[in-house]
Design an enzyme around this catalytic site. Sequence first.
Site, short mmCIF file in Angstrom:
data_model
loop_
_atom_site.label_atom_id
_atom_site.label_comp_id
_atom_site.label_asym_id
_atom_site.label_seq_id
_atom_site.Cartn_x
_atom_site.Cartn_y
_atom_site.Cartn_z
N VAL A 76 50.95 47.57 50.99
CA VAL A 76 51.06 46.88 49.70
C VAL A 76 52.51 47.04 49.27
CG1 VAL A 76 50.24 46.73 47.34
CG2 VAL A 76 48.66 47.42 49.15
N SER A 77 53.20 45.94 49.08
CA SER A 77 54.64 45.98 48.83
C SER A 77 54.96 46.61 47.48
CB SER A 77 55.23 44.57 48.88
OG SER A 77 55.01 43.98 50.15
#
Length: 642
Positions: A84-85
Amino acid sequence: MTRSKGPRVTAPRTAAQEHDPSALRHRLVDQLLAAGHVRTASVEAALRRVPRHAFAPDVPVETAYADDIIPTRHTPDGRISSSVSAPWLQAVMLESARLRPGHHVLEVGSGGYNAALIAELVGPTGQVTTVDIDPDVTDRAARFLTATGYDRVRVLTADAEHLPADVVPEGGFDAVIVTVDTWDLPWITMVAECGRLVAPLRLHQYVWSIGFTKHDGALSSEEPLTVCGFVPMQGAGAWEPNLRTIPGCGIRLAFEDGTPMPVDQLAPAFDMAPSTVRTHVTVGGEEPFDSLTLYLAGALPGFCRLSVDPDHHTGLVSPPPPHWPGAAMVRGRSLARLAHERIGDGENGNGVYEFVIHGYGPAGHLAATEMAEHVRHWRRNHRAAPCPHITVQPKDATGPTGAHTDGLHVFHKKHTRIKIDWPVVPGEAAPAALADAQDHEPSCPARSQSGRVATVPATADYWEPLWAGGRRYREVTSTEAALLADHVGPGRGRPALDIGTGEGSLARRLHQLGYCTVGIDFAPSAIAAARNTQQGDGPAWQLMDFVSDDLSALPDAAYAIVTCRLVYRWIDDKAAFLDRVRQVLAPGGTFWVVTELAGRREEDDPYRHLGITPAEAEILTAGWSVVRTADLDVLRCYALHP
């Protein structure tokens, strides 16, 4: 609507709020607003609404709402393959995508959370397709999207480079958002006219998030670039660094964009102490200089990234590049690399650093000087520019939009070619501590709007006498051209050879006289500049070291005229050079030499030591018939016959 980025008054957080997902989510969004990463009400609302922790159930809720990445999958050797960025980067890319209700959007690289944010932005009338090559990733994303109420997002397991045709809506996607590190942009044809593509684009191992708009089949960007990092693309679009290891040195060179070059010949270059060329260009300890590295990557043929093997580092490159591979370039048996040295503390104590170039090998000083001049050119012309203009076209593009795509600042990919034009914004001043040194920096050659250096200097001092008193002799003047034409006459298709052609000014004059001309130079950047400045029919250009390469590589065995302009002064073994000229000169041919003329008096010409000396003139004319000499201010022209 743009939101204010001013200070906010917030109440102290209670113990319960420290672990409350809603409170943590709002605190994170407040931080993103204050930092300027969130600029519109729509992106703010999406970030406040989508529960990020629901897409990262394996980490504490506090970690889920930290402004950092959350790894979710690893390769067998421990590298992150899905995550998840970081929220700040997701916000920046969503703002750049300019999403509206009803848009059809493709997300490349799944995780679920970002797709949910996109779904909020496009609303129930829009459509979101998220694709990933890893079925475990898409299964996870689909489960989390359904659990959080975003089951209208279409989740697809596929190689993003080969999407099924029925995935693309009629007319194309309104936006494509790429959330994996990509070397190419094969989705250019899937973007609708006036649509957006936002991607972390890799150029010579540097990665920037760039927002593009599509017009007339091409993508263009004139927006600030964001340095970033993502997990690498897998499948057909995976990038190849073209890594080469110099034998016995523990030094590695990566030629990711451009033709990989041999490196075995560089091993002896590190047997001698490197030469150092100072640039007098400085940077603060926390000041980014990624635009310089991007500029050098496009300006210098033979550009590569230099790193050292930590297990086999021999200490030959000192200090080794910190954090990321450093900028370097190969010139035959020599190499130059960009480094920096601390020269002061700076106002904030974070340090002031000067860029220096280290040269290795027999021509290391020349290579270092070449790179240093490009660093100075960037400072004088492009450092103050907010961003370059980037154009991406399909590989097979033709017509007006496909013109002028060979030469400098062009990156050829598998599906596209990428051209970077650098706006000229002069006036960036040197720090006071370096003002005196900067005043004596060599004058800059002719420049174009794309930031090209017209030709490559042989040494830092090379062009100074040619600019003395404001006189410019870099280009062949009409007086010099008339003198040449008067002596050699019309070419009538006879072969001509221009040695050390630079940007090709003299070679083009010979071509205009009707000679079948080839211009040669040992510097790849010179040949690239010659090709780039040519319009229409003209001379042929060939990369060649006339002194050491095999003469059979030349297209003709003998030449009616051999020219050598502003090169002879810098030849080390002049006798060997002249012997080679005799070998390629046809019977009755002319050897035309233009060289610098030493000043008569020191006070008249402070650069008189750079002009041809009597001893060098004697070597030049020994064994030749001097048919003609003529002085053109600071230049002397010789017409010689064997």
